[in-house]
Design a protein around this motif. Structure first.
Motif, PDB file in Angstrom:
ATOM      1  N   PRO A   1       3.041   8.513 -23.228  1.00 13.22           N
ATOM      2  CA  PRO A   1       2.201   9.742 -23.623  1.00 13.22           C
ATOM      3  C   PRO A   1       2.952  10.869 -22.996  1.00 13.22           C
ATOM      4  CG  PRO A   1       0.913   8.451 -21.989  1.00 13.22           C
ATOM      5  CD  PRO A   1       2.316   7.570 -22.265  1.00 13.22           C
ATOM      6  N   CYS A   2       2.672  12.266 -23.554  1.00 14.78           N
ATOM      7  CA  CYS A   2       2.982  13.238 -22.966  1.00 14.78           C
ATOM      8  C   CYS A   2       2.513  13.395 -21.373  1.00 14.78           C
ATOM      9  CB  CYS A   2       2.540  14.452 -23.556  1.00 14.78           C
ATOM     10  SG  CYS A   2       2.916  16.162 -23.083  1.00 14.78           S
ATOM     11  N   SER A   3       1.174  13.074 -21.245  1.00 13.64           N
ATOM     12  CA  SER A   3       0.641  13.001 -19.904  1.00 13.64           C
ATOM     13  C   SER A   3      -0.029  11.858 -19.709  1.00 13.64           C
ATOM     14  CB  SER A   3      -0.359  14.304 -19.871  1.00 13.64           C
ATOM     15  OG  SER A   3       0.227  15.565 -20.256  1.00 13.64           O
TER      16      SER A   3
ATOM     17  N   PHE B   1       9.030   3.506 -19.832  1.00 17.93           N
ATOM     18  CA  PHE B   1       7.781   3.852 -20.153  1.00 17.93           C
ATOM     19  C   PHE B   1       7.428   5.233 -19.627  1.00 17.93           C
ATOM     20  CE2 PHE B   1       3.072   4.835 -19.099  1.00 17.93           C
ATOM     21  CZ  PHE B   1       2.495   4.611 -20.240  1.00 17.93           C
ATOM     22  N   ARG B   2       7.165   6.228 -20.473  1.00 22.76           N
ATOM     23  CA  ARG B   2       7.286   7.644 -19.734  1.00 22.76           C
ATOM     24  C   ARG B   2       5.560   7.989 -19.752  1.00 22.76           C
ATOM     25  NH1 ARG B   2       8.114  13.200 -22.283  1.00 22.76           N
ATOM     26  NH2 ARG B   2       5.799  13.365 -21.329  1.00 22.76           N
ATOM     27  N   ALA B   3       5.439   8.979 -18.738  1.00 25.61           N
ATOM     28  CA  ALA B   3       3.953   9.660 -18.766  1.00 25.61           C
ATOM     29  C   ALA B   3       4.173  10.867 -17.731  1.00 25.61           C
ATOM     30  CB  ALA B   3       3.066   8.741 -18.396  1.00 25.61           C
TER      31      ALA B   3
ATOM     32  N   TRP C   1       2.920  15.699 -13.535  1.00 20.46           N
ATOM     33  CA  TRP C   1       2.874  16.951 -13.223  1.00 20.46           C
ATOM     34  C   TRP C   1       3.192  17.811 -14.444  1.00 20.46           C
ATOM     35  CZ3 TRP C   1       5.533  13.656  -9.684  1.00 20.46           C
ATOM     36  CH2 TRP C   1       4.810  13.304  -8.799  1.00 20.46           C
ATOM     37  N   LYS C   2       2.292  18.644 -15.118  1.00 16.17           N
ATOM     38  CA  LYS C   2       2.819  19.307 -16.204  1.00 16.17           C
ATOM     39  C   LYS C   2       3.014  20.895 -16.384  1.00 16.17           C
ATOM     40  CE  LYS C   2       3.003  17.243 -19.514  1.00 16.17           C
ATOM     41  NZ  LYS C   2       4.098  16.441 -19.912  1.00 16.17           N
ATOM     42  N   PRO C   3       4.489  21.168 -16.653  1.00 15.86           N
ATOM     43  CA  PRO C   3       4.571  22.625 -16.659  1.00 15.86           C
ATOM     44  C   PRO C   3       3.922  23.099 -17.522  1.00 15.86           C
ATOM     45  CG  PRO C   3       6.249  21.382 -17.262  1.00 15.86           C
ATOM     46  CD  PRO C   3       5.173  20.248 -17.290  1.00 15.86           C
TER      47      PRO C   3
ATOM     48  N   SER D   1      10.169  14.740 -30.071  1.00 14.10           N
ATOM     49  CA  SER D   1       8.786  15.212 -30.212  1.00 14.10           C
ATOM     50  C   SER D   1       8.772  16.763 -29.766  1.00 14.10           C
ATOM     51  CB  SER D   1       8.169  14.427 -29.008  1.00 14.10           C
ATOM     52  OG  SER D   1       8.218  12.872 -29.222  1.00 14.10           O
ATOM     53  N   HIS D   2       9.687  16.998 -28.878  1.00 16.61           N
ATOM     54  CA  HIS D   2       9.471  18.462 -28.422  1.00 16.61           C
ATOM     55  C   HIS D   2      10.505  19.412 -29.202  1.00 16.61           C
ATOM     56  CE1 HIS D   2       7.802  16.447 -24.945  1.00 16.61           C
ATOM     57  NE2 HIS D   2       7.060  17.561 -24.725  1.00 16.61           N
ATOM     58  N   ILE D   3      11.184  18.651 -29.790  1.00 12.35           N
ATOM     59  CA  ILE D   3      12.164  19.686 -31.041  1.00 12.35           C
ATOM     60  C   ILE D   3      11.253  20.002 -32.081  1.00 12.35           C
ATOM     61  CG2 ILE D   3      14.094  19.888 -32.655  1.00 12.35           C
ATOM     62  CD1 ILE D   3      15.644  18.205 -30.694  1.00 12.35           C
TER      63      ILE D   3
ATOM     64  N   ILE E   1      10.569   9.491 -27.229  1.00 12.81           N
ATOM     65  CA  ILE E   1       9.552   9.878 -28.178  1.00 12.81           C
ATOM     66  C   ILE E   1       8.147   9.648 -27.563  1.00 12.81           C
ATOM     67  CG2 ILE E   1       8.528   9.430 -30.317  1.00 12.81           C
ATOM     68  CD1 ILE E   1      11.201   8.524 -31.380  1.00 12.81           C
ATOM     69  N   GLU E   2       7.281  10.882 -27.595  1.00 10.14           N
ATOM     70  CA  GLU E   2       6.066  10.553 -27.203  1.00 10.14           C
ATOM     71  C   GLU E   2       5.233   9.887 -27.953  1.00 10.14           C
ATOM     72  OE1 GLU E   2       5.733  14.802 -24.288  1.00 10.14           O
ATOM     73  OE2 GLU E   2       4.723  14.796 -26.506  1.00 10.14           O
ATOM     74  N   SER E   3       4.380   8.890 -27.212  1.00  9.53           N
ATOM     75  CA  SER E   3       3.360   8.271 -27.909  1.00  9.53           C
ATOM     76  C   SER E   3       2.328   7.942 -27.150  1.00  9.53           C
ATOM     77  CB  SER E   3       3.933   6.764 -28.424  1.00  9.53           C
ATOM     78  OG  SER E   3       4.353   6.062 -27.188  1.00  9.53           O
TER      79      SER E   3
ATOM     80  N   SER F   1      -2.416  16.978 -24.092  1.00  8.39           N
ATOM     81  CA  SER F   1      -1.365  18.081 -24.296  1.00  8.39           C
ATOM     82  C   SER F   1      -0.526  17.104 -25.361  1.00  8.39           C
ATOM     83  CB  SER F   1      -0.732  17.885 -22.770  1.00  8.39           C
ATOM     84  OG  SER F   1      -0.009  16.701 -22.626  1.00  8.39           O
ATOM     85  N   ASP F   2       0.077  18.312 -25.863  1.00 10.29           N
ATOM     86  CA  ASP F   2       1.014  18.024 -27.039  1.00 10.29           C
ATOM     87  C   ASP F   2       0.466  17.007 -28.290  1.00 10.29           C
ATOM     88  OD1 ASP F   2       2.885  19.694 -26.003  1.00 10.29           O
ATOM     89  OD2 ASP F   2       4.191  18.184 -25.160  1.00 10.29           O
ATOM     90  N   LYS F   3      -0.806  17.250 -28.660  1.00  8.34           N
ATOM     91  CA  LYS F   3      -1.398  16.283 -29.499  1.00  8.34           C
ATOM     92  C   LYS F   3      -0.854  16.134 -30.973  1.00  8.34           C
ATOM     93  CE  LYS F   3      -5.586  18.350 -29.120  1.00  8.34           C
ATOM     94  NZ  LYS F   3      -7.090  18.174 -29.291  1.00  8.34           N
ATOM     95  N   SER F   4      -0.290  17.159 -31.157  1.00  6.13           N
ATOM     96  CA  SER F   4       0.422  17.112 -32.811  1.00  6.13           C
ATOM     97  C   SER F   4       1.462  16.375 -32.899  1.00  6.13           C
ATOM     98  CB  SER F   4       0.530  18.580 -33.340  1.00  6.13           C
ATOM     99  OG  SER F   4       0.226  19.521 -32.538  1.00  6.13           O
ATOM    100  N   GLN F   5       2.245  16.199 -31.667  1.00  6.65           N
ATOM    101  CA  GLN F   5       3.535  15.600 -31.976  1.00  6.65           C
ATOM    102  C   GLN F   5       3.550  14.234 -31.330  1.00  6.65           C
ATOM    103  OE1 GLN F   5       5.323  18.446 -29.393  1.00  6.65           O
ATOM    104  NE2 GLN F   5       5.624  17.000 -27.604  1.00  6.65           N
ATOM    105  N   GLN F   6       2.398  13.798 -30.961  1.00  9.61           N
ATOM    106  CA  GLN F   6       2.373  12.286 -30.360  1.00  9.61           C
ATOM    107  C   GLN F   6       2.042  11.338 -31.674  1.00  9.61           C
ATOM    108  OE1 GLN F   6       1.638  11.610 -26.123  1.00  9.61           O
ATOM    109  NE2 GLN F   6       0.188  13.453 -26.027  1.00  9.61           N
TER     110      GLN F   6
END
Ligand code: PEP
Ligand code: MN
Length: 362
Positions: free
Chosen positions: A26-28, A51-53, A56-58, A204-206, A230-232, A241-246
């Protein structure tokens, strides 16, 4: 080529499994349940390497969700214990680095807003001095290759060997289809400057929206990138956060299934012969283009001399506008985009002016 950089090729990294590296999650980090649910589903795919998460979100504006903070690191530790997946998160300050390392985070990355700030990058590099970590540097939000390379050099100077780059696109004032402009020529140039540097793409962020992920990921694979981030999310539409790209882990699996992985090189002699012949045609055309440019500039120089003798200025806007209109129309008939013709002729015109200026002032 920046020779002073000694970067460990991705093939020597413990997380590399002989296929494009995949970092997902996930993004967060939102809740323990969401993190564990994501991780369990992703682990089952057997295709995710890290696995990413975001802990701390800027965030661009205050009052947006700024991450769960240190508490989330416990969940990442649990992910690793339960699924065996290495974990990764973004760090933006020394405190983030110390905390992440304390909880055994395997992969750190410097976000796009942080890599644009040399003070912040240096602080992170100082905190990483002597640490055997894997660190990725996302491109700075502004399209500045030197700044990106500078961040990599700062980490390198701190003794980090496993450094990689993540291409996540560049922000623009104009509204564009993608959330961030890819400007592929910048990561390609980075590759030429530091050939061993592992390079990942973050579609995802592009893209900023699910529907663009596949085409961006495919382009990265066709440009020989070493992997993807890739965010999932188990339930993307309710992400904090970033719901439309996950995408869901299942959609991620489908996307991976549709991705065509081509070989960067071939040993098939027939293929190589045909490719070689086509490439020599290209070389011939490139030579012709250069000869034509030389001839064109010679004429420009003659015009410069003529204008000088008659005391006329170099730039005549009306003449130039007329040329642009004509060549754009002609180019479009030939299947060349207006943008390409416009850029190419602007460059030719500028070179022409430079030649004329030289003659004028000779
Ligand atoms: C992220 O990966 O969630 C993130 C914030 O990325 P970026 O730094 O590319 O905006
Ligand atoms: Mn995100």
């Amino acid at each position: 080529m920046d020779q002073k950089l000694h970067i460990e090729p991705i093939q020597n990294w413990s997380i590399y499994k002989g296929r494009p590296l995949l970092i997902s999650g996930p993004c967060s980090a939102e809740t323990e349940e969401q993190v564990m649910d994501s991780a369990r589903q992703l682990a089952k795919l057997n295709k995710v390497d890290v696995f990413r998460a975001g802990i701390w979100k800027p965030r661009t504006r205050p009052n947006a969700f700024e991450g769960v903070g240190t508490e989330g690191l416990k969940w990442l530790k649990q992910v690793k214990q339960e699924t065996g997946l290495p974990t990764g998160t973004e760090v933006a300050t020394q405190k983030h680095v110390y905390e992440a390392l304390k909880f055994g985070i395997d992969v750190l990355w410097i976000g796009a807003r942080t890599s644009a700030n040399p003070f912040a990058v240096q602080e992170i590099a100082d905190a990483l001095q002597g640490v055997d970590a894997m660190v990725f540097v996302k491109n700075p939000v502004n399209p500045d290759l030197e700044l990106w390379i500078g961040a990599i050099e700062r980490l390198q100077a701190a003794g980090i060997k496993r450094i990689g780059a993540i291409h996540r696109g560049f922000s623009a004032y104009e509204k564009t289809t993608y959330r961030n402009q890819p400007k592929w020529q910048i990561p390609i140039e980075l590759r030429l400057r530091i050939p061993d540097l592992p390079l990942l793409c973050d579609p995802s962020h592009i893209g900023g929206a699910r529907e663009y992920l596949l085409e961006i990921a495919q382009e990265a694979m066709d440009l020989n990138y070493d992997g993807l981030m890739i965010e999932s999310h188990p339930d993307p539409d309710s992400a904090w956060s970033d719901k439309s790209q996950q995408v869901t882990p299942q959609a991620l699996e489908e996307l991976l299934g549709r991705l065509v992985l081509r070989q960067p090189v071939s040993s098939d002699s027939n293929f190589l012969n045909v490719l070689g012949a086509l490439r020599s045609q290209i070389d011939i055309f490139d030579d012709q283009l250069l000869d034509l440019m030389e001839q064109r500039m010679n004429v420009a120089q003659t015009i410069g001399k003529y204008k000088k003798d008659n005391n006329i200025t170099i730039l005549q806007n009306s003449r130039w506008e007329e040329i642009v209109k004509k060549v754009v129309a002609k180019g479009q008939d030939k299947g060349l985009s207006a943008e390409f013709i416009d850029q190419m002729f602007k460059a030719i015109h500028l070179e022409s002016i430079n030649h004329q200026v030289k003659v004028m002032n000779a």
